[in-house]
Scaffold this motif. Structure first.
Motif, PDB file in Angstrom:
ATOM      1  N   LEU A 133    -110.302 -39.725   9.457  1.00 23.70           N
ATOM      2  CA  LEU A 133    -110.647 -41.134   9.680  1.00 23.70           C
ATOM      3  C   LEU A 133    -111.938 -41.181  10.499  1.00 23.70           C
ATOM      4  O   LEU A 133    -111.919 -41.075  11.725  1.00 23.70           O
ATOM      5  CB  LEU A 133    -109.515 -41.856  10.422  1.00 23.70           C
ATOM      6  N   ILE A 134    -113.051 -41.321   9.795  1.00 22.45           N
ATOM      7  CA  ILE A 134    -114.334 -41.213  10.491  1.00 22.45           C
ATOM      8  C   ILE A 134    -115.053 -42.551  10.604  1.00 22.45           C
ATOM      9  O   ILE A 134    -116.232 -42.610  10.922  1.00 22.45           O
ATOM     10  CB  ILE A 134    -115.253 -40.167   9.808  1.00 22.45           C
ATOM     11  N   GLY A 135    -114.332 -43.643  10.360  1.00 23.97           N
ATOM     12  CA  GLY A 135    -114.905 -44.972  10.528  1.00 23.97           C
ATOM     13  C   GLY A 135    -113.793 -45.993  10.568  1.00 23.97           C
ATOM     14  O   GLY A 135    -112.631 -45.656  10.339  1.00 23.97           O
ATOM     15  N   PRO A 136    -114.154 -47.249  10.869  1.00 28.12           N
ATOM     16  CA  PRO A 136    -113.130 -48.281  11.030  1.00 28.12           C
ATOM     17  C   PRO A 136    -112.614 -48.851   9.705  1.00 28.12           C
ATOM     18  O   PRO A 136    -111.706 -49.668   9.700  1.00 28.12           O
ATOM     19  CB  PRO A 136    -113.847 -49.366  11.837  1.00 28.12           C
ATOM     20  N   GLU A 137    -113.231 -48.448   8.566  1.00 30.65           N
ATOM     21  CA  GLU A 137    -112.823 -49.030   7.291  1.00 30.65           C
ATOM     22  C   GLU A 137    -112.127 -48.011   6.396  1.00 30.65           C
ATOM     23  O   GLU A 137    -111.997 -46.869   6.747  1.00 30.65           O
ATOM     24  CB  GLU A 137    -114.051 -49.615   6.583  1.00 30.65           C
ATOM     25  N   GLY A 138    -111.713 -48.492   5.221  1.00 30.62           N
ATOM     26  CA  GLY A 138    -111.037 -47.608   4.271  1.00 30.62           C
ATOM     27  C   GLY A 138    -109.598 -48.040   4.089  1.00 30.62           C
ATOM     28  O   GLY A 138    -109.116 -48.934   4.775  1.00 30.62           O
ATOM     29  N   PRO A 139    -108.914 -47.390   3.144  1.00 26.28           N
ATOM     30  CA  PRO A 139    -107.510 -47.745   2.914  1.00 26.28           C
ATOM     31  C   PRO A 139    -106.660 -47.458   4.155  1.00 26.28           C
ATOM     32  O   PRO A 139    -106.993 -46.571   4.941  1.00 26.28           O
ATOM     33  CB  PRO A 139    -107.083 -46.823   1.771  1.00 26.28           C
ATOM     34  N   TRP A 140    -105.578 -48.197   4.296  1.00 30.79           N
ATOM     35  CA  TRP A 140    -104.624 -47.929   5.371  1.00 30.79           C
ATOM     36  C   TRP A 140    -104.058 -46.528   5.213  1.00 30.79           C
ATOM     37  O   TRP A 140    -103.782 -46.078   4.093  1.00 30.79           O
ATOM     38  CB  TRP A 140    -103.456 -48.901   5.307  1.00 30.79           C
ATOM     39  N   VAL A 141    -103.856 -45.857   6.323  1.00 32.47           N
ATOM     40  CA  VAL A 141    -103.119 -44.600   6.371  1.00 32.47           C
ATOM     41  C   VAL A 141    -101.867 -44.877   7.191  1.00 32.47           C
ATOM     42  O   VAL A 141    -101.964 -45.389   8.306  1.00 32.47           O
ATOM     43  CB  VAL A 141    -103.958 -43.486   7.029  1.00 32.47           C
ATOM     44  N   LEU A 142    -100.711 -44.582   6.621  1.00 28.20           N
ATOM     45  CA  LEU A 142     -99.464 -44.945   7.287  1.00 28.20           C
ATOM     46  C   LEU A 142     -98.635 -43.722   7.664  1.00 28.20           C
ATOM     47  O   LEU A 142     -98.434 -42.810   6.852  1.00 28.20           O
ATOM     48  CB  LEU A 142     -98.627 -45.865   6.381  1.00 28.20           C
ATOM     49  N   LEU A 143     -98.177 -43.708   8.903  1.00 31.31           N
ATOM     50  CA  LEU A 143     -97.248 -42.682   9.378  1.00 31.31           C
ATOM     51  C   LEU A 143     -95.844 -43.183   9.073  1.00 31.31           C
ATOM     52  O   LEU A 143     -95.486 -44.288   9.487  1.00 31.31           O
ATOM     53  CB  LEU A 143     -97.390 -42.517  10.891  1.00 31.31           C
ATOM     54  N   GLN A 162     -98.021 -42.924  20.233  1.00 31.72           N
ATOM     55  CA  GLN A 162     -98.792 -41.861  20.874  1.00 31.72           C
ATOM     56  C   GLN A 162     -99.828 -41.294  19.900  1.00 31.72           C
ATOM     57  O   GLN A 162    -100.963 -41.006  20.284  1.00 31.72           O
ATOM     58  CB  GLN A 162     -97.826 -40.753  21.296  1.00 31.72           C
ATOM     59  N   ILE A 163     -99.413 -41.145  18.641  1.00 31.34           N
ATOM     60  CA  ILE A 163    -100.351 -40.637  17.625  1.00 31.34           C
ATOM     61  C   ILE A 163    -101.477 -41.649  17.429  1.00 31.34           C
ATOM     62  O   ILE A 163    -102.663 -41.306  17.493  1.00 31.34           O
ATOM     63  CB  ILE A 163     -99.628 -40.369  16.281  1.00 31.34           C
ATOM     64  N   ILE A 164    -101.106 -42.910  17.230  1.00 31.22           N
ATOM     65  CA  ILE A 164    -102.113 -43.946  16.949  1.00 31.22           C
ATOM     66  C   ILE A 164    -103.107 -44.051  18.112  1.00 31.22           C
ATOM     67  O   ILE A 164    -104.322 -44.148  17.911  1.00 31.22           O
ATOM     68  CB  ILE A 164    -101.424 -45.309  16.680  1.00 31.22           C
ATOM     69  N   THR A 165    -102.590 -43.987  19.323  1.00 31.65           N
ATOM     70  CA  THR A 165    -103.438 -44.114  20.509  1.00 31.65           C
ATOM     71  C   THR A 165    -104.455 -42.975  20.598  1.00 31.65           C
ATOM     72  O   THR A 165    -105.561 -43.159  21.091  1.00 31.65           O
ATOM     73  CB  THR A 165    -102.555 -44.124  21.783  1.00 31.65           C
ATOM     74  N   GLY A 166    -104.076 -41.796  20.086  1.00 27.03           N
ATOM     75  CA  GLY A 166    -104.972 -40.645  20.176  1.00 27.03           C
ATOM     76  C   GLY A 166    -106.065 -40.630  19.132  1.00 27.03           C
ATOM     77  O   GLY A 166    -107.004 -39.822  19.212  1.00 27.03           O
ATOM     78  N   VAL A 167    -105.963 -41.485  18.133  1.00 22.08           N
ATOM     79  CA  VAL A 167    -106.932 -41.454  17.037  1.00 22.08           C
ATOM     80  C   VAL A 167    -108.089 -42.412  17.317  1.00 22.08           C
ATOM     81  O   VAL A 167    -107.876 -43.560  17.693  1.00 22.08           O
ATOM     82  CB  VAL A 167    -106.234 -41.796  15.695  1.00 22.08           C
ATOM     83  N   ARG A 168    -109.295 -41.908  17.190  1.00 22.07           N
ATOM     84  CA  ARG A 168    -110.501 -42.668  17.539  1.00 22.07           C
ATOM     85  C   ARG A 168    -110.619 -43.921  16.679  1.00 22.07           C
ATOM     86  O   ARG A 168    -110.758 -45.027  17.189  1.00 22.07           O
ATOM     87  CB  ARG A 168    -111.731 -41.773  17.342  1.00 22.07           C
ATOM     88  N   SER A 170    -108.556 -45.983  14.769  1.00 20.19           N
ATOM     89  CA  SER A 170    -107.155 -46.261  14.430  1.00 20.19           C
ATOM     90  C   SER A 170    -106.992 -47.652  13.819  1.00 20.19           C
ATOM     91  O   SER A 170    -105.870 -48.090  13.592  1.00 20.19           O
ATOM     92  CB  SER A 170    -106.288 -46.135  15.684  1.00 20.19           C
ATOM     93  N   GLN A 171    -108.113 -48.308  13.522  1.00 22.28           N
ATOM     94  CA  GLN A 171    -108.030 -49.663  12.947  1.00 22.28           C
ATOM     95  C   GLN A 171    -107.204 -49.686  11.674  1.00 22.28           C
ATOM     96  O   GLN A 171    -106.519 -50.658  11.391  1.00 22.28           O
ATOM     97  CB  GLN A 171    -109.442 -50.200  12.621  1.00 22.28           C
ATOM     98  N   ARG A 172    -107.289 -48.646  10.864  1.00 25.08           N
ATOM     99  CA  ARG A 172    -106.594 -48.614   9.585  1.00 25.08           C
ATOM    100  C   ARG A 172    -105.434 -47.634   9.603  1.00 25.08           C
ATOM    101  O   ARG A 172    -104.963 -47.205   8.558  1.00 25.08           O
ATOM    102  CB  ARG A 172    -107.577 -48.247   8.458  1.00 25.08           C
ATOM    103  N   LEU A 173    -105.016 -47.246  10.780  1.00 25.98           N
ATOM    104  CA  LEU A 173    -103.873 -46.350  10.915  1.00 25.98           C
ATOM    105  C   LEU A 173    -102.644 -47.172  11.298  1.00 25.98           C
ATOM    106  O   LEU A 173    -102.647 -47.870  12.310  1.00 25.98           O
ATOM    107  CB  LEU A 173    -104.173 -45.296  11.987  1.00 25.98           C
ATOM    108  N   GLY A 174    -101.619 -47.120  10.465  1.00 29.32           N
ATOM    109  CA  GLY A 174    -100.429 -47.921  10.721  1.00 29.32           C
ATOM    110  C   GLY A 174     -99.165 -47.121  10.516  1.00 29.32           C
ATOM    111  O   GLY A 174     -99.181 -45.887  10.544  1.00 29.32           O
ATOM    112  N   VAL A 175     -98.061 -47.821  10.313  1.00 24.95           N
ATOM    113  CA  VAL A 175     -96.793 -47.138  10.085  1.00 24.95           C
ATOM    114  C   VAL A 175     -96.076 -47.731   8.871  1.00 24.95           C
ATOM    115  O   VAL A 175     -96.338 -48.861   8.451  1.00 24.95           O
ATOM    116  CB  VAL A 175     -95.847 -47.206  11.313  1.00 24.95           C
ATOM    117  N   CYS A 176     -95.217 -46.907   8.294  1.00 22.44           N
ATOM    118  CA  CYS A 176     -94.329 -47.352   7.230  1.00 22.44           C
ATOM    119  C   CYS A 176     -92.923 -47.181   7.769  1.00 22.44           C
ATOM    120  O   CYS A 176     -92.553 -46.099   8.228  1.00 22.44           O
ATOM    121  CB  CYS A 176     -94.533 -46.492   5.979  1.00 22.44           C
ATOM    122  N   ILE A 177     -92.159 -48.265   7.775  1.00 23.70           N
ATOM    123  CA  ILE A 177     -90.774 -48.143   8.231  1.00 23.70           C
ATOM    124  C   ILE A 177     -89.864 -47.974   7.016  1.00 23.70           C
ATOM    125  O   ILE A 177     -90.110 -48.537   5.951  1.00 23.70           O
ATOM    126  CB  ILE A 177     -90.320 -49.337   9.106  1.00 23.70           C
TER     127      ILE A 177
END
Ligand code: FE
Ligand code: FE
Ligand code: ZN
Length: 278
Positions: A133-143, A162-168, A170-177
């Motif tokens: 994840l090298i920029g604020p855009e792009g498709p969502w990546v879900l944990l 904790q994972i999301i907080t560590g990623v520079r 993280s605008q497009r980093l989310g979760v799948c429940i």
């Protein structure tokens, strides 16, 4: 057609257009697929004509976002360096590929630390995400939230946060429940749904939940076991699942079944849900 995006896990072995047709035939307006064989292996090249036809079909049928699921063998937090390296190459390749699929979200299991400990495992996952994840855009990546079996990471929202907080970026980093995973991990979506949602909101934030798996649970609350049941045949039940789908915080999210079913079984579950959601 209701406003809900309901679908199921399907194969893209015959292409995206074929998968979308299959989805439509069972009453779905989203679906999930494996980016490659769930046990790993090389991914099939994308066929641009097939994708074009798929995009038209998805638009015509008002599909919601689709979920591209990583193979289970992708373990970014393994204790073994070669396993981590392989996982990183899969992550990188898959994410590039997903960028070509309109409105697709990439989803993966955080992995199992196999003995090196949660902290170090989480650091490995963060490191991998920071290289992809090298920029604020792009498709969502879900944990994907997990049940916590073995040394699995990501069975609590604290760990996911904790994972999301560590990623520079993280605008497009989310979760799948996943309803089965939540329940097995100890989140009581049957009796305490609002409380579970409050917990999610106070940790990762409900806006980060960008994908949902709907499965019943063959095991009990807090069992930390991962066996999906057909809707109504497990310890969660249809009522709780319907309430979860209707929760206003999840408006517009894609809900996908991963129940032990063939196409026909998916069709009847989708019909059941749609009739209850009206
Ligand atoms: Fe999964
Ligand atoms: Fe799942
Ligand atoms: Zn599962």
């Amino acid at each position: 057609m209701s406003d809900y995006y309901i679908g199921c896990h399907l194969s893209i072995a015959k292409g995206f257009e074929a998968a979308a047709k299959e989805a439509i035939s069972v009453g779905a307006n989203t679906f999930q697929f494996f980016t490659r064989n769930p046990r790993g292996g090389a991914a099939k090249e994308l066929d641009s004509l097939d994708l074009e036809r798929y995009h038209l079909l998805a638009k015509e049928h008002h599909f919601g976002p689709v979920l591209a699921h990583a193979p289970y063998t992708m373990n970014l937090c393994s204790d073994k360096e070669d396993v981590r390296k392989f996982a990183l190459s899969v992550l990188r390749e898959d994410y590039e590929r997903v960028k070509n699929i309109e409105d697709a979200r990439y989803l993966f299991h955080p992995g199992s630390h196999v003995g090196i400990g949660t902290e170090q495992g989480i650091n490995h996952i963060i490191e991998a995400l920071n290289t992809v994840l090298i920029g604020p855009e792009g498709p969502w990546v879900l944990l994907e939230g997990m049940t916590g079996k073995g040394s699995e990471i990501g069975s609590t929202f604290e760990e996911l946060k904790q994972i999301i907080t560590g990623v520079r970026f993280s605008q497009r980093l989310g979760v799948c429940i996943d309803s089965c995973h939540l329940h097995s991990a100890g989140y009581d979506i049957v009796n305490q749904l609002d409380q579970v949602f409050t917990t999610i909101d106070e940790t990762v934030g409900l806006h980060k939940v960008q994908g949902v798996h709907i499965n019943d649970n063959m095991n009990q609350l807090s069992s930390h076991k991962d066996r999906h049941a057909k809707l109504g045949e497990g310890s969660i039940g249809v009522h709780a699942i319907v309430k979860m789908i209707q929760h206003p915080a999840l408006l517009g999210r894609p809900f996908n079944l991963e129940t032990p079913n063939e196409l026909e079984g998916y069709q009847s579950e989708i019909h059941l849900l749609r009739s209850r959601l009206r």
